[in-house]
Every structure is written in C-alpha cells, then in structure tokens.
Scaffold this motif. Structure first.
Motif, PDB file in Angstrom:
ATOM      1  N   HIS A  53       0.893  -1.025   0.027  1.00  0.00           N
ATOM      2  CA  HIS A  53       0.024   0.106  -0.122  1.00  0.00           C
ATOM      3  C   HIS A  53       1.015   1.234   0.001  1.00  0.00           C
ATOM      4  CE1 HIS A  53      -2.743  -3.038   1.837  1.00  0.00           C
ATOM      5  NE2 HIS A  53      -3.748  -2.389   0.940  1.00  0.00           N
ATOM      6  N   LEU A  54       0.420   2.310  -0.576  1.00  0.00           N
ATOM      7  CA  LEU A  54       1.027   3.671  -0.903  1.00  0.00           C
ATOM      8  C   LEU A  54      -0.127   4.550  -0.330  1.00  0.00           C
ATOM      9  CD1 LEU A  54       3.157   3.322  -3.800  1.00  0.00           C
ATOM     10  CD2 LEU A  54       3.965   3.395  -1.730  1.00  0.00           C
ATOM     11  N   ALA A  55       0.271   5.700   0.471  1.00  0.00           N
ATOM     12  CA  ALA A  55      -0.610   6.693   0.537  1.00  0.00           C
ATOM     13  C   ALA A  55       0.084   7.815   1.059  1.00  0.00           C
ATOM     14  CB  ALA A  55      -1.582   6.618   1.624  1.00  0.00           C
ATOM     15  N   PHE A  56      -0.435   9.199   0.169  1.00  0.00           N
ATOM     16  CA  PHE A  56       0.169  10.650   0.464  1.00  0.00           C
ATOM     17  C   PHE A  56      -0.761  11.174   1.522  1.00  0.00           C
ATOM     18  CE2 PHE A  56       2.343  10.140  -3.443  1.00  0.00           C
ATOM     19  CZ  PHE A  56       3.509  10.788  -3.211  1.00  0.00           C
ATOM     20  N   SER A  57       0.037  12.080   2.396  1.00  0.00           N
ATOM     21  CA  SER A  57      -0.841  12.976   3.191  1.00  0.00           C
ATOM     22  C   SER A  57      -1.561  13.908   2.562  1.00  0.00           C
ATOM     23  CB  SER A  57       0.173  13.582   4.334  1.00  0.00           C
ATOM     24  OG  SER A  57      -0.301  14.496   5.181  1.00  0.00           O
ATOM     25  N   PRO A  58      -2.648  14.242   3.010  1.00  0.00           N
ATOM     26  CA  PRO A  58      -3.758  15.322   2.175  1.00  0.00           C
ATOM     27  C   PRO A  58      -3.499  16.621   2.954  1.00  0.00           C
ATOM     28  CG  PRO A  58      -4.960  14.119   3.889  1.00  0.00           C
ATOM     29  CD  PRO A  58      -3.687  13.492   4.053  1.00  0.00           C
ATOM     30  N   ALA A  59      -2.789  16.939   3.877  1.00  0.00           N
ATOM     31  CA  ALA A  59      -2.640  18.194   4.357  1.00  0.00           C
ATOM     32  C   ALA A  59      -1.216  18.909   4.431  1.00  0.00           C
ATOM     33  CB  ALA A  59      -2.964  18.050   5.997  1.00  0.00           C
ATOM     34  N   HIS A  60      -0.052  17.937   4.238  1.00  0.00           N
ATOM     35  CA  HIS A  60       1.280  18.443   4.386  1.00  0.00           C
ATOM     36  C   HIS A  60       1.695  19.528   3.063  1.00  0.00           C
ATOM     37  CE1 HIS A  60       1.472  15.387   7.484  1.00  0.00           C
ATOM     38  NE2 HIS A  60       2.241  16.145   7.963  1.00  0.00           N
ATOM     39  N   ALA A  61       2.482  20.477   3.316  1.00  0.00           N
ATOM     40  CA  ALA A  61       2.695  21.286   2.094  1.00  0.00           C
ATOM     41  C   ALA A  61       3.674  20.672   1.333  1.00  0.00           C
ATOM     42  CB  ALA A  61       3.551  22.719   2.845  1.00  0.00           C
ATOM     43  N   LYS A  62       4.705  19.814   1.955  1.00  0.00           N
ATOM     44  CA  LYS A  62       5.468  18.995   1.071  1.00  0.00           C
ATOM     45  C   LYS A  62       4.952  17.742   0.924  1.00  0.00           C
ATOM     46  CE  LYS A  62       9.686  21.660   1.994  1.00  0.00           C
ATOM     47  NZ  LYS A  62      11.149  21.597   2.495  1.00  0.00           N
ATOM     48  N   PRO A  63       5.046  16.963  -0.270  1.00  0.00           N
ATOM     49  CA  PRO A  63       4.547  15.788  -0.293  1.00  0.00           C
ATOM     50  C   PRO A  63       5.026  14.697   0.905  1.00  0.00           C
ATOM     51  CG  PRO A  63       5.439  16.416  -2.329  1.00  0.00           C
ATOM     52  CD  PRO A  63       5.747  17.466  -1.443  1.00  0.00           C
ATOM     53  N   THR A  64       4.231  13.991   1.421  1.00  0.00           N
ATOM     54  CA  THR A  64       4.541  12.974   2.709  1.00  0.00           C
ATOM     55  C   THR A  64       3.959  11.862   2.006  1.00  0.00           C
ATOM     56  OG1 THR A  64       4.695  14.867   4.238  1.00  0.00           O
ATOM     57  CG2 THR A  64       4.439  12.607   4.876  1.00  0.00           C
ATOM     58  N   LEU A  65       4.878  10.668   2.232  1.00  0.00           N
ATOM     59  CA  LEU A  65       4.409   9.340   1.564  1.00  0.00           C
ATOM     60  C   LEU A  65       4.426   8.356   2.741  1.00  0.00           C
ATOM     61  CD1 LEU A  65       3.813   7.402  -0.395  1.00  0.00           C
ATOM     62  CD2 LEU A  65       5.997   7.270  -0.993  1.00  0.00           C
ATOM     63  N   ALA A  66       3.510   7.298   2.903  1.00  0.00           N
ATOM     64  CA  ALA A  66       3.663   6.330   3.548  1.00  0.00           C
ATOM     65  C   ALA A  66       3.629   5.160   2.853  1.00  0.00           C
ATOM     66  CB  ALA A  66       2.566   6.462   4.759  1.00  0.00           C
ATOM     67  N   ALA A  67       4.689   4.188   2.811  1.00  0.00           N
ATOM     68  CA  ALA A  67       4.630   2.956   2.332  1.00  0.00           C
ATOM     69  C   ALA A  67       4.626   1.871   3.164  1.00  0.00           C
ATOM     70  CB  ALA A  67       5.685   3.195   1.212  1.00  0.00           C
ATOM     71  N   ALA A  68       3.848   0.746   2.732  1.00  0.00           N
ATOM     72  CA  ALA A  68       3.804  -0.400   3.940  1.00  0.00           C
ATOM     73  C   ALA A  68       4.361  -1.674   3.397  1.00  0.00           C
ATOM     74  CB  ALA A  68       2.256  -0.876   4.064  1.00  0.00           C
ATOM     75  N   TRP A  69       5.329  -2.014   3.946  1.00  0.00           N
ATOM     76  CA  TRP A  69       5.995  -3.277   3.415  1.00  0.00           C
ATOM     77  C   TRP A  69       6.538  -3.847   4.569  1.00  0.00           C
ATOM     78  CZ3 TRP A  69       8.857   1.049   1.677  1.00  0.00           C
ATOM     79  CH2 TRP A  69      10.403   1.147   2.176  1.00  0.00           C
ATOM     80  N   SER A  70       6.741  -5.172   4.862  1.00  0.00           N
ATOM     81  CA  SER A  70       7.171  -5.981   5.945  1.00  0.00           C
ATOM     82  C   SER A  70       6.413  -5.679   7.048  1.00  0.00           C
ATOM     83  CB  SER A  70       8.599  -5.555   6.107  1.00  0.00           C
ATOM     84  OG  SER A  70       9.269  -6.232   7.045  1.00  0.00           O
ATOM     85  N   SER A  71       6.976  -5.259   8.181  1.00  0.00           N
ATOM     86  CA  SER A  71       6.426  -5.142   9.627  1.00  0.00           C
ATOM     87  C   SER A  71       6.094  -3.702   9.773  1.00  0.00           C
ATOM     88  CB  SER A  71       6.840  -5.921  10.456  1.00  0.00           C
ATOM     89  OG  SER A  71       8.524  -5.280  10.978  1.00  0.00           O
ATOM     90  N   ALA A  72       6.519  -2.746   8.727  1.00  0.00           N
ATOM     91  CA  ALA A  72       6.566  -1.264   9.220  1.00  0.00           C
ATOM     92  C   ALA A  72       5.909  -0.445   8.005  1.00  0.00           C
ATOM     93  CB  ALA A  72       7.916  -0.825   9.639  1.00  0.00           C
ATOM     94  N   VAL A  73       5.482   0.719   8.566  1.00  0.00           N
ATOM     95  CA  VAL A  73       5.073   1.860   7.564  1.00  0.00           C
ATOM     96  C   VAL A  73       6.206   2.674   7.503  1.00  0.00           C
ATOM     97  CG1 VAL A  73       3.611   3.512   6.994  1.00  0.00           C
ATOM     98  CG2 VAL A  73       2.737   1.394   8.244  1.00  0.00           C
TER      99      VAL A  73
END
Length: 535
Positions: A53-73
């Motif tokens: 899974h990949l998701a961008f934050s909708p509120a931050h001024a600079k792009p902030t990405l969360a990527a899920a793999w293994s046991s962590a984000v």
C-alpha cells in the motif's frame, strides 16, 4: 441482367477518408507530453518484501508518503522524497493499508493479526496512541474519512469479512458488521463529499456502499464481475471506480449502481487505483496499476485512455501526491518507483509570485548576456528543435566497422582472418577470405597461422565447406591448408588438428555420397520425363 460497363470496377481516385493525414504522426498529444515530463527515479528500500500500500498525506505542504512493506510503515517527505524514521506497526507481522487523517497529524495502519494502531506522524517512533482490536485476520482496509473534517472515526475491514466503524478516542466500535461480505474484504474507500459514506470491495466480486448513520445494512450493492482489488471514489462523489481482474469499471452510485463505462486496457490483474491531478489544466485523471507493469491514465470525462507508462516490474500499489507533481508505484519485489514532474519556467515564476506575498526571499541573480568571448556563445541553439517549414540538414550517421574490417584497413591481414574466425560468422569469414584473395595475401596468412589459429580455421572448414554457397572457395582453401601445413598436422602436437581433418574428410565423403545418390535419382527420372514429353 447485363453489368453496367459505364463505371469502372475500381475508382480512379481513392476516397478522401482513405488518404493519409498530412499531420505529423510522431507529434505527441498535450497530455502525453505532460506525463512524459515526469522524471523517473527509485527510492532506496533495500528490501524484497512486496510494497502492498502507498498513501500521501492530504494536508502537508510538502509531499509526505507512507509506504507499507514488511512489518512497518515507512515515511518519506520532501521534494525529492527523503526517508524519515519508520513506524513499526508490529514486530513479527506484516503491516497493511496506511491511512492519514484529514489533517495529516495521525496515521493508522493494520497488521496481519487484525490489530489496527494509530500513530502520530511527527513522532513515528513514540509508539501507538490508540490500539483497535476487533478483527481476527489481517486487516487490509483502514480508511479515515476525507470530507467534513471528521477526526474521530475510522473504518476497518479485513480477511475475516468483518466491517467495523470506530470511535478512535474511546477505542470502541460504533457498529460492526460480522459478515459484510462472503469473502475477503480487500478494498475500501471514503467518499470525498460525505464523511458518512464508505465503499468496500471483496473477493466475492461484490461492491457495497455503506452509510455510517444507518449502520449495519449496505445502502447499495452491485457486482463487479471479478475479485475486487481496489475501489476509489471520483472527485464528484457520484462516481465510483472499481478494479478487479483485468478490468476497471466506473459506476454511477447516485443512479443506483448503474455501470457507466468499462476499461479493459490491462492484460493482467489490476491491483491499484489513484487520482492524478494535472498541474497544467487542473483536471483529474484516473490512474490504474497492474501486474503487467503498466500504469494507465484514463480521462473519465471523455471516457478514453490518454496515456500509459511502462515499469520494469509488476505493480501492486499506486499513489499520486495531492499537488500532482509526484507519482509513486510499488512493486512486488520491494521497489518503489518515483516519477517527479519537471516544472517549466512559467510555473516556477507563478510559485515565486505566490510565495512572495507571504514571505520575502532573496532575489535570484540575473543571467549574464552571452558574448562572443564566452564558450557557451558558440553552443547556443544546438538543442533547438526544427519547426514546420524549416529545412533540416541531417548529420551523416557514423558507420560502425567490425573488428576485422578495422584490421583490414590497417593491412593486418592475419589478425583480420583470426578475428573473423573467432566471431564464427560464415559470411564474414568468407568475405575476409575473398578480400585476402583479391589482395593476394591469403596463402601467406595461412602459412603464418600458429597451431591454435590453424585449429580455428580447420574447425570452420569442417562445418562450412559442404555448404553450396561457399563450397567452391572453401574447398580450394581446404586443399591449400592440407598442402601447406601437412607437417604441423602430422606432428606430435597436432592431435586436435588431425581430428579436425578427419571430420572434414568425413563431411566431404558424405557430401560425395549424397551427390552420387542424386545423380542416380536423376538418371531414373530423366527417361520418364523424356517419355512424358514425347506424348
């Protein structure tokens, strides 16, 4: 009825619709040009786990990405994206479906045991703020509401077919639906216009629309026709895109789940959907990623495919930043591919004007005018593209010579022959031999070959002498080699050479036998042909 002979069977001039257009066939459309301006790169993950899974934050001024793999984000921020401390969801289990709250302050994610945890984005290593436990299998759907500024509720669903709507501060579910679907729930999305509405998709091929105000019964249900991997609301909130199998479908949820359009542009399973905002026009495109390694761009207003992007590996996840300048795709081998759009000078000037209204920045130095004393003065205009009507003088292409051609041009005859023999290309070897015959150097080259090089020549003769195309030249060369190098072949070190000669002799004897057989067949057929001709 007699045929009308006044009109020709084929018209003299073709129809205008069959004539080729006078436009430039290689000219790209504006949209294709826009997507080609994205520059490709790859984030360093040093992992072989699937990026689910990949998701961008909708509120931050600079792009902030969360990527899920293994046991962590794993978190990335900035332009370009740079890694931040990761959020450890579970020590032993895989992490799934990171979801940012509407203000970007909190991040929720599920794990393989069904536990959902909520973290602070600014303190990713501080541990979970809330822990939500209701599922008994891996939680693949975690969704914060997007509209209405709702900061306290969360929707979760997973492989146990349980749907839960949570009050996050109290860690208690507002309601749960134990059998929301008949199979794994792998897809979910919040409505962009109403924070009470959610959509879910399952491997039972059904898509359901839920209203948090009414509770346990779905407000709408319809079938996608294949196992649903992803669902996504379009910006208006009245259209819903679903992905499953090789098909992406668009549904009118206001009209009761009516199918609007079906997109069949992938050849393998479509795993992810995303919305990409075009910075030049402000329009939004529906992006789909599949295991065929392609990301397809679809204009849902015109209902047509506008562009496709090829990736080197199969894709499982996809996300586009809210500003539309960063496109990220995750693969099944742990790779995260990033495409950043290169801004033109006009857009950079507009950003500078907007930023100058709020903060003062140091002005950029003016570019110096080019003068004839500068080196760059003589390089100007080299990157200019020809316009319509310009007379283009093309630079002659540089001819690439083979190694034996280069040696022949230097009159290094023996090295040229050995180089051609080493490449094992009969056409090249015969061409070099013919050139040496024309130069009267072939006999001298054969006499100067050492034992190893002579072995290459005999091996070549054994394999190609009986070919009708080269037989006349190569038989003469074989006789000359046996005549000149008989002592080397008979010597004690010539065991390999004698083997090549035996093979050559056997091939010649077989060819002679074939010719005798053909002559016998010709003798039997000739009287029959003469007899048939006399009749």
């Amino acid at each position: 009825m007699a045929a009308d002979t006044s009109k020709p069977l084929f018209p003299a001039a073709p129809h205008t619709s069959l004539l080729p257009s006078h436009g430039n066939p290689n000219r790209l459309s504006p949209e294709a040009t826009y997507w080609r301006n994205f520059r490709s790169s790859e984030l360093e993950t040093s992992s072989t786990y699937s990026v689910t899974h990949l998701a961008f934050s909708p509120a931050h001024a600079k792009p902030t990405l969360a990527a899920a793999w293994s046991s962590a984000v794993h978190l990335f921020t900035g332009d370009p994206l740079a890694p931040r401390p990761k959020v450890t969801v579970s020590k032993d289990d895989a992490a799934f479906s990171p979801s940012f709250r509407c203000d970007g302050a909190l991040l929720a994610a599920g794990d393989k045991k069904g536990v959902v945890r909520v973290f602070r984005v600014d303190k990713p290593t501080a541990g979970p703020l809330r822990t939500l436990s209701a599922h008994t299998a891996e939680t693949r759907v975690v969704c914060y509401p997007e509209a209405g500024g709702d900061k306290v509720h969360l929707l979760t669903a997973g492989n146990d077919a349980l749907l839960a709507y949570w009050d996050v501060p109290s860690e208690t579910p507002v309601f749960t639906v134990p059998a929301a679907h008949r199979d794994y729930i792998r897809a979910g999305a919040p409505s962009p216009v109403d924070h009470h509405l959610f959509a879910t998709g399952s491997y039972d091929q059904s898509v359901k629309l839920w209203d948090a105000r009414t509770g346990k019964a779905p407000a709408l249900s319809f079938s996608h026709g294949a196992s649903v991997e992803c669902v996504l609301f379009l910006p208006s909130g009245g259209l819903l895109a679903t992905a499953g199998g090789t098909t992406v479908k668009i549904w009118d949820v206001i009209g009761g789940g009516r199918l609007v359009h079906s997109v069949e542009s992938h050849v393998k399973t479509v795993f992810a959907l995303a919305l990409g905002k075009m910075g030049t026009t402000g329009e939004t495109r529906l992006l789909s990623a599949g295991s065929d390694g392609y990301v397809k761009c679809f204009d849902y207003g015109e209902l047509k495919m506008t562009h496709s992007m090829r990736y080197p590996k199969e894709l499982l996840s996809l996300a586009c930043s809210p500003c539309g300048t960063v496109l990220v795709a995750g693969s099944s081998k742990g790779d995260i591919f990033v495409r950043r759009r290169k801004k033109n000078a006009t857009e950079e000037e507009e950003e500078e004007v907007v930023s100058s209204e709020f903060a003062w920045t140091t002005p950029k130095p003016e570019k110096q005018a080019l003068k004839p004393s500068y080196y760059r003065y003589f390089l100007r205009g080299q990157n200019e593209k020809a316009k319509q009507g310009d007379f283009v003088i093309s630079r002659p292409k540089k001819v690439k010579f083979a190694e034996h051609d280069k040696l022949l041009r230097k009159f290094r005859h023996k090295e040229a022959l050995v180089s051609a023999l080493a490449k094992n290309n009969p056409r090249s070897v015969v061409a070099v031999m013919e050139e040496l015959v024309a130069r009267r150097k072939l006999v001298r080259c054969i006499g100067n070959l050492d034992v190893a090089e002579l072995g290459l020549l005999l091996d070549f003769l054994h394999r190609n002498t009986t070919l009708p195309r080269y037989a006349r030249l190569l038989l003469g060369v074989a006789n000359k080699v046996l005549e000149m190098r008989a002592e080397d072949i008979i010597s004690e070190d010539g065991g390999k050479l004698r083997g090549c000669v035996r093979n050559l002799k056997r091939m010649v004897m077989e060819e002679i036998q074939i010719q005798h057989t053909l002559q016998e067949i010709q003798g039997m057929i000739s009287p029959m042909l003469a007899l048939s001709a006399s009749r």
